[in-house]
Design an enzyme around this catalytic site. Sequence first.
Site, mmCIF file in Angstrom:
data_model
loop_
_atom_site.group_PDB
_atom_site.id
_atom_site.type_symbol
_atom_site.label_atom_id
_atom_site.label_comp_id
_atom_site.label_asym_id
_atom_site.label_seq_id
_atom_site.Cartn_x
_atom_site.Cartn_y
_atom_site.Cartn_z
ATOM 1 C CG HIS A 90 -2.092 -1.244 1.303
ATOM 2 N ND1 HIS A 90 -2.770 -1.381 0.172
ATOM 3 C CD2 HIS A 90 -2.069 -2.104 2.140
ATOM 4 C CE1 HIS A 90 -3.546 -2.394 0.643
ATOM 5 N NE2 HIS A 90 -2.947 -2.936 2.147
HETATM 6 ZN ZN LIG Z 1 -3.740 -7.099 3.629
#
Ligand SMILES: [Zn+2]
Length: 373
Positions: free
Chosen positions: A134
């Site tokens: 992320h």
């Molecule tokens: Zn995850």
Amino acid sequence: MTAEPPRFIGSEIYRKSSFGPWHPLRIPRVSTVIDLTRAMGWLTPARYVASPRAKPAALGIWHDPAYLAALQRAEAEQVVSDETRARYHIGTHSNPVYPEMYRRPATGAGGSLLAGELLTGGGVIYHPAGGTHHGMPDRANGFCFLNDPVLAILSLRRAGARRVAYVDIDAHHPDGVELAFAGDPETLMISVHEEKRWPFTGALGDDGGGNAFNLPVPRGLNDSEMAAVLDALILPRVAAFRADAIVLQCGADAVEEDPLSRLSLSNNAHWAVVAALRPLSPRYLVLGGGGYTPWSVGRLWAGVWATLAGHDIPDRLPKPAEAVLRSLSWEGNRRGRDVPEHLFTTLRDAPRAGAVGAELRVRLAVLGRRAAP
Ligand SMILES: [Zn+2]
């Protein structure tokens, strides 16, 4: 196949490091995998590579220097201003200030950068501390301060791998990786993730500019469904792509007992993906990712190493390995009490087979009709 045996990249920095007493990443993960695989006799010194800590200049091939400086400053001062919090998303509940908040992600990133170099001549590398998918170029995101999968792909490319296939079976969509390679026909990206879950990106129709195949899956995904995904989506797409390198993000949060997702896989499903991708490319890098139940993540990731390095997983663990699992605790979660006995005495979960849902079949058919990137 190369003659070079698989290698394991790890570090001791993860052993005592915690994101804080309330954070899902308060649990030991990489240290458990190291201890378990050593207790099994599977991780000899010759196979272990200590991860270097990446310097800001090396991270700067994708990350913004001002952000890296802010991260280092936050680690030194152990506090951030409101302005820094707003701009870089550090010092938040998800991405807290903690003692190793630069050194730890820089070590994970250093391992992924090194993996690319070590795979120059081909081979297999396992880096369970990697998989922070992320991370954004100029901010922290979803427990990820840096994005080591992106750095791994850039490192592989610099070391001669032109076409890279990135496969992600974490419960969450790899928004940072998709952003980094959007529209790049030489980076195939396949993600299988739970629908309607943070970060809410990676819809079925999102093709990332042509090179991304996103498969959101309904809650309760079982092993039979994951096998269908492997056969209908992952293997044919990766084989047709003729990758010079494969990077697998093998997050452990899609298992039944994970507190952050609602998927229902057993660890057999992950190991099947790990094994099936191996023959499809001369270079193979397997990363970790999510995984928030101490016993499950340690067992799953130890089994990944057994799969890569060719060790048989016994039905019942020998005492030293069992002792590693019994030594773990999970403070602040009711499931840390009365832990089921098999989480101490076995590595392999009971398979969680089931029907292949109609919705999943439809989505696989939609992706099956897409042109190659
Ligand atoms: Zn995850």
